[in-house]
Design a protein around this motif. Sequence first.
Motif, PDB file in Angstrom:
ATOM      1  N   GLY A  55      34.001  50.389 -50.129  1.00 17.27           N
ATOM      2  CA  GLY A  55      35.074  51.220 -50.678  1.00 17.27           C
ATOM      3  C   GLY A  55      36.342  51.244 -49.853  1.00 17.27           C
ATOM      4  N   ARG A  56      36.514  50.295 -48.940  1.00 20.33           N
ATOM      5  CA  ARG A  56      37.698  50.272 -48.078  1.00 20.33           C
ATOM      6  C   ARG A  56      38.576  49.080 -48.439  1.00 20.33           C
ATOM      7  N   ALA A  79      39.159  53.241 -61.131  1.00 17.43           N
ATOM      8  CA  ALA A  79      38.297  53.362 -59.956  1.00 17.43           C
ATOM      9  C   ALA A  79      36.960  53.954 -60.385  1.00 17.43           C
ATOM     10  N   GLN A  83      33.202  53.517 -55.707  1.00 16.60           N
ATOM     11  CA  GLN A  83      34.311  53.032 -54.886  1.00 16.60           C
ATOM     12  C   GLN A  83      34.666  51.576 -55.162  1.00 16.60           C
ATOM     13  N   ASN A  84      34.527  51.164 -56.397  1.00 17.45           N
ATOM     14  CA  ASN A  84      34.909  49.825 -56.820  1.00 17.45           C
ATOM     15  C   ASN A  84      36.051  49.936 -57.831  1.00 17.45           C
ATOM     16  N   VAL A 121      27.519  52.265 -50.853  1.00 20.39           N
ATOM     17  CA  VAL A 121      28.582  53.263 -50.947  1.00 20.39           C
ATOM     18  C   VAL A 121      28.668  53.993 -49.611  1.00 20.39           C
ATOM     19  N   THR A 124      34.187  58.393 -46.254  1.00 19.80           N
ATOM     20  CA  THR A 124      35.363  57.949 -45.504  1.00 19.80           C
ATOM     21  C   THR A 124      35.047  57.658 -44.046  1.00 19.80           C
ATOM     22  N   LYS A 137      32.194  53.339 -42.784  1.00 17.34           N
ATOM     23  CA  LYS A 137      32.628  52.199 -43.600  1.00 17.34           C
ATOM     24  C   LYS A 137      32.268  50.858 -42.956  1.00 17.34           C
TER      25      LYS A 137
END
Length: 187
Positions: A55-56, A79, A83-84, A121, A124, A137
């Motif tokens: 997701g980054r 989105a 997170q894709n 997933v 943050t 991440k």
Amino acid sequence: FRDQVAAEAEAYGRGTVVQRAQPKPTGDFTRRELLGVHAQPQPGLSRVGVHVPAGRLSVAECRAIADLADAYSAGEIRATVEQNIILPNVADAEVPKLLAEPALNGGRLSVDPGNIVGHTVSCTGSQFCGLAMVETKANAEAVAKLLDERLVTPRPLRIHWTGCPNSCGQVYLPISPRISPHLTGRA
């Protein structure tokens, strides 16, 4: 009050039926796959799910996705909670051209990331969240790649990372009752 709202909704004559509860499922639950190419209900259109590792996104990757959206999905980007990214309303005739784009081949972004990397997933993490106690991440991406190199799974293996008790990485979502004994009462 509920009865008044239901009566008004039904009075519009559009076939709306207000029920007291959602109907019980009649069949087995099958999770909808969001990555890859999938036909839309509209003839001649597909949605293309693009995997964003852990997701980054970098600035360059954001720009690449925006360029793909401008070229293939009328500038629209969606989105997912995983997170894709989804590029909707891609003309079927344009899908092969989209899949051949350099942004989706050889870099971090892909349409077919596999059953492990594609279903990881992460919250943050400590880099951008004051509550997180660890970096998630980079660790999630590295571990998913390592597992993908060492394991073959016939179906998606969902891995969720979280850096604190708030569970922004959605770790409370079970993979299946076989793996989540708390749901089956066998804990």
